[in-house]
Enzyme design. Structure first.
Site, PDB file in Angstrom:
ATOM      1  N   HIS A 175      30.313  -7.994  -7.251  1.00  0.00           N
ATOM      2  CA  HIS A 175      30.091  -6.560  -7.063  1.00  0.00           C
ATOM      3  C   HIS A 175      28.869  -6.077  -7.835  1.00  0.00           C
ATOM      4  O   HIS A 175      28.061  -5.302  -7.320  1.00  0.00           O
ATOM      5  CB  HIS A 175      31.331  -5.779  -7.497  1.00  0.00           C
ATOM      6  CG  HIS A 175      32.557  -6.108  -6.711  1.00  0.00           C
ATOM      7  ND1 HIS A 175      32.645  -5.931  -5.353  1.00  0.00           N
ATOM      8  CD2 HIS A 175      33.758  -6.620  -7.094  1.00  0.00           C
ATOM      9  CE1 HIS A 175      33.834  -6.309  -4.923  1.00  0.00           C
ATOM     10  NE2 HIS A 175      34.524  -6.729  -5.963  1.00  0.00           N
TER      11      HIS A 175
ATOM     12  N   ASP B 121      25.761 -18.699  -7.317  1.00  0.00           N
ATOM     13  CA  ASP B 121      27.196 -18.430  -7.358  1.00  0.00           C
ATOM     14  C   ASP B 121      27.920 -19.698  -6.915  1.00  0.00           C
ATOM     15  O   ASP B 121      27.371 -20.493  -6.137  1.00  0.00           O
ATOM     16  CB  ASP B 121      27.558 -17.257  -6.435  1.00  0.00           C
ATOM     17  CG  ASP B 121      28.889 -16.623  -6.800  1.00  0.00           C
ATOM     18  OD1 ASP B 121      28.890 -15.478  -7.283  1.00  0.00           O
ATOM     19  OD2 ASP B 121      29.939 -17.276  -6.618  1.00  0.00           O
TER      20      ASP B 121
ATOM     21  N   ALA C  82      25.615  -9.173 -19.311  1.00  0.00           N
ATOM     22  CA  ALA C  82      26.545  -8.050 -19.160  1.00  0.00           C
ATOM     23  C   ALA C  82      27.895  -8.550 -18.668  1.00  0.00           C
ATOM     24  O   ALA C  82      28.644  -7.810 -18.046  1.00  0.00           O
ATOM     25  CB  ALA C  82      25.980  -7.023 -18.186  1.00  0.00           C
TER      26      ALA C  82
ATOM     27  N   ASP D  77      25.052  -6.933 -24.076  1.00  0.00           N
ATOM     28  CA  ASP D  77      26.017  -5.833 -24.068  1.00  0.00           C
ATOM     29  C   ASP D  77      27.404  -6.314 -24.482  1.00  0.00           C
ATOM     30  O   ASP D  77      28.312  -5.504 -24.653  1.00  0.00           O
ATOM     31  CB  ASP D  77      26.081  -5.203 -22.667  1.00  0.00           C
ATOM     32  CG  ASP D  77      26.868  -3.903 -22.638  1.00  0.00           C
ATOM     33  OD1 ASP D  77      26.680  -3.084 -23.564  1.00  0.00           O
ATOM     34  OD2 ASP D  77      27.676  -3.706 -21.710  1.00  0.00           O
TER      35      ASP D  77
ATOM     36  N   GLU E  15      34.207  -8.516 -30.840  1.00  0.00           N
ATOM     37  CA  GLU E  15      33.727  -7.138 -30.839  1.00  0.00           C
ATOM     38  C   GLU E  15      34.656  -6.266 -31.671  1.00  0.00           C
ATOM     39  O   GLU E  15      35.867  -6.518 -31.737  1.00  0.00           O
ATOM     40  CB  GLU E  15      33.647  -6.607 -29.404  1.00  0.00           C
ATOM     41  CG  GLU E  15      32.688  -7.404 -28.518  1.00  0.00           C
ATOM     42  CD  GLU E  15      32.650  -6.902 -27.083  1.00  0.00           C
ATOM     43  OE1 GLU E  15      33.405  -5.958 -26.768  1.00  0.00           O
ATOM     44  OE2 GLU E  15      31.864  -7.447 -26.283  1.00  0.00           O
TER      45      GLU E  15
ATOM     46  N   HIS F 169      28.825  -2.867 -25.585  1.00  0.00           N
ATOM     47  CA  HIS F 169      29.698  -3.047 -24.417  1.00  0.00           C
ATOM     48  C   HIS F 169      29.824  -1.742 -23.626  1.00  0.00           C
ATOM     49  O   HIS F 169      30.929  -1.265 -23.342  1.00  0.00           O
ATOM     50  CB  HIS F 169      31.078  -3.537 -24.848  1.00  0.00           C
ATOM     51  CG  HIS F 169      31.798  -4.293 -23.764  1.00  0.00           C
ATOM     52  ND1 HIS F 169      32.705  -5.282 -24.025  1.00  0.00           N
ATOM     53  CD2 HIS F 169      31.742  -4.200 -22.406  1.00  0.00           C
ATOM     54  CE1 HIS F 169      33.186  -5.768 -22.888  1.00  0.00           C
ATOM     55  NE2 HIS F 169      32.611  -5.124 -21.888  1.00  0.00           N
ATOM     56  N   ILE F 170      28.675  -1.197 -23.236  1.00  0.00           N
ATOM     57  CA  ILE F 170      28.646   0.103 -22.555  1.00  0.00           C
ATOM     58  C   ILE F 170      28.252  -0.020 -21.088  1.00  0.00           C
ATOM     59  O   ILE F 170      27.947   0.986 -20.444  1.00  0.00           O
ATOM     60  CB  ILE F 170      27.676   1.072 -23.258  1.00  0.00           C
ATOM     61  CG1 ILE F 170      26.256   0.483 -23.297  1.00  0.00           C
ATOM     62  CG2 ILE F 170      28.172   1.410 -24.658  1.00  0.00           C
ATOM     63  CD1 ILE F 170      25.193   1.474 -23.743  1.00  0.00           C
ATOM     64  N   GLY F 171      28.269  -1.236 -20.540  1.00  0.00           N
ATOM     65  CA  GLY F 171      27.840  -1.412 -19.154  1.00  0.00           C
ATOM     66  C   GLY F 171      28.527  -0.473 -18.184  1.00  0.00           C
ATOM     67  O   GLY F 171      27.901   0.110 -17.302  1.00  0.00           O
ATOM     68  N   GLY F 172      29.822  -0.304 -18.330  1.00  0.00           N
ATOM     69  CA  GLY F 172      30.577   0.574 -17.437  1.00  0.00           C
ATOM     70  C   GLY F 172      30.880   1.926 -18.040  1.00  0.00           C
ATOM     71  O   GLY F 172      31.699   2.676 -17.499  1.00  0.00           O
TER      72      GLY F 172
END
Length: 475
Positions: free
Chosen positions: A215, A235, A292, A318, A323, A353-356
């Site tokens: 995705h 992949d 990421a 990220d 963590e 860890h702010i990707g989302g």
């Protein structure tokens, strides 16, 4: 007006309690659910799901009996959907230490978490009432999925609601690294004016290598091509590329041809240290790496060495092997013994860890996962579950009186279906679906002409089968 549905609770050895449970379930004639019956990925500020007038809304408990625990500041969109069901909801802003989590989880039916909370077998074995887990994030490696399935606990996540946010972060960091934004910004913060062009590049015409074309990877592919980048991807599954992107047969092929490499793979044994010293050696001199996915995917000491040698011109991280559990000080060598070295490197972007972590992504995740939880609790639907077979039946209608929905989670062994149908055979089985996943199978059946007095015996008969993992009866 139909009565509110109620889940027959698990047997506790007291027959009078069971009798009281069955009879009390018919004392709330106006407790119809207003649950949404569609999944939304771009929720409006005032979320209200459509209702089909003919649908009979089932619930497994009185609304006040469903206890929900949400940890790690789950978005308010999800909280609103769950509160609208009348569930007893407790929402906390952080994760909990294991001992506190064990105490909290003992009497809840539903728990919602993000990436920090660890639902290990040791924690889950104390959750005797737990029927479903909602991971308000992409990853599910923080949950012991096998133990959950073997104990009849369904797990849902949000596999794509934050994909755009992560892809946009990657685009921003690709440009920032190519133009040495981190160094120029820090220099000006120190009062140093340093206008240079050496080692600064346009991204147009450069090659982006995407590892993991799911995705996030596929959305990133489209964004990168729109800026004139050539896109390659690797992949383990053969996938059709978006636009003019091309799949390469091996990871080495991608590394050797790419100016920028981004990682978007799950945390599994095969991806641990997927990018280490040999992979850095295979990359172009002056290439850039962006991670990421998960902190275990990159061998960070090897990255430090590659950046110090000049082999890698810049990187963006990220995610990290370990963590902090909450915001504040703590990103230091006590967490990972190479953290101070990372913090001292030039042209390295470090983000927590702010990707989302955008308003849009978190709102969409809140809706997607909360709706999955409601559909499972109220209807037994397992569509998009990550550890159970995907089973769904057409909703019961208001015209279908005296109907019961039976959900039987059981060991995937021969002869179970025959035994179950012998029990259900005293009634008319209107609809039935069953599927298996590994050692666990999931059966759902709607049966008609069921009297109130028969529900207890029906539940008991299914509970007594040796294959039983969990029995639920919704009406």
């Amino acid at each position: 007006m139909p009565t509110a549905a109620r889940d027959i609770p698990e047997r506790n050895g007291a027959a009078d309690n069971l009798n009281r449970t069955v009879s009390n379930s018919f004392e709330y004639p106006n407790s119809l659910s207003q649950s949404p019956n569609a999944t939304f990925h771009s929720p409006s500020q005032h979320f209200q799901a459509p209702q089909r007038a003919s649908t009979k809304q089932l619930k497994p408990f009185h609304t006040e009996d469903v206890k929900v625990l949400l940890l790690e500041n789950v978005n308010t969109t999800g909280q609103k959907i769950l509160r609208a069901q009348g569930y007893q909801l407790e929402a906390l802003t952080s994760s909990l230490p294991e001992d506190e989590l064990i105490e909290k989880i003992k009497d809840v039916q539903v728990i919602g978490i993000r990436s920090k909370t660890q639902l290990s077998a040791n924690v889950l074995k104390h959750a005797k009432n737990l029927i479903v887990i909602g991971c308000f994030c992409i990853g599910t490696n923080q949950v012991d999925l096998k133990y959950a399935a073997e104990n009849g606990i369904c797990v849902f996540n949000s596999p794509f609601s934050n994909s755009r946010s992560v892809a946009e972060l990657m685009i921003g960091e690709i440009i920032a690294l190519a133009r040495q934004f981190p160094e120029r910004s820090m220099e000006l913060h120190r009062g140093v004016w340093n206008k240079v062009s050496t080692g600064c590049w346009e991204v147009r015409g450069k090659t982006l290598g995407i590892v993991g074309y799911g995705h996030v990877g596929s959305q990133l592919s489209v964004l990168a091509e729109s800026m004139g980048m050539e896109v390659l991807y690797y992949d383990v599954v053969n996938l059709m590329g978006m636009g003019t992107s091309k799949q390469v047969p091996t990871l080495d092929d991608l590394l050797k041809q790419s100016d920028f490499v981004t990682l978007h793979v799950p945390e599994i044994e095969e991806t641990r240290d997927m990018i280490s010293a040999p992979q850095f050696e295979a990359m172009r001199k002056g290439a850039y790496l962006l991670n990421a996915s998960r902190g275990s995917v990159v061998d960070l000491p090897a990255l430090i060495a590659a950046m110090k040698s000049g082999k890698i011109a810049g990187a963006a991280l990220d995610v990290y092997p370990n963590e902090p559990g909450s915001n504040g000080p703590g990103f230091n060598n006590d967490l990972n013994n190479f953290t101070e070295e990372l913090r001292g490197l030039k042209n390295l972007i470090l983000t927590p860890h702010i990707g989302g972590s955008t308003e849009e992504a978190q709102a969409a995740i809140g809706v997607e996962v909360a709706q999955a939880l409601v559909n499972y609790v109220n209807f037994g639907t397992t569509l998009q579950a990550v550890n159970m077979p995907e089973v769904n039946l057409r909703s019961l209608t208001m015209a279908e009186e005296n109907h019961v929905r039976v959900i039987y989670i059981h060991k995937n062994v021969p002869g179970v279906l025959r035994r179950v149908n012998e029990i259900l055979g005293d009634h008319n089985v209107d609809k039935q679906m069953t599927d298996s996943r590994g050692e666990v199978a999931y059966l759902m059946a709607d049966i008609s002409n069921v009297n109130v007095s028969e529900i207890k015996d029906l539940w008991r008969s299914l509970e007594d089968l040796g294959s039983r993992i969990r029995t639920r009866v919704l009406y």
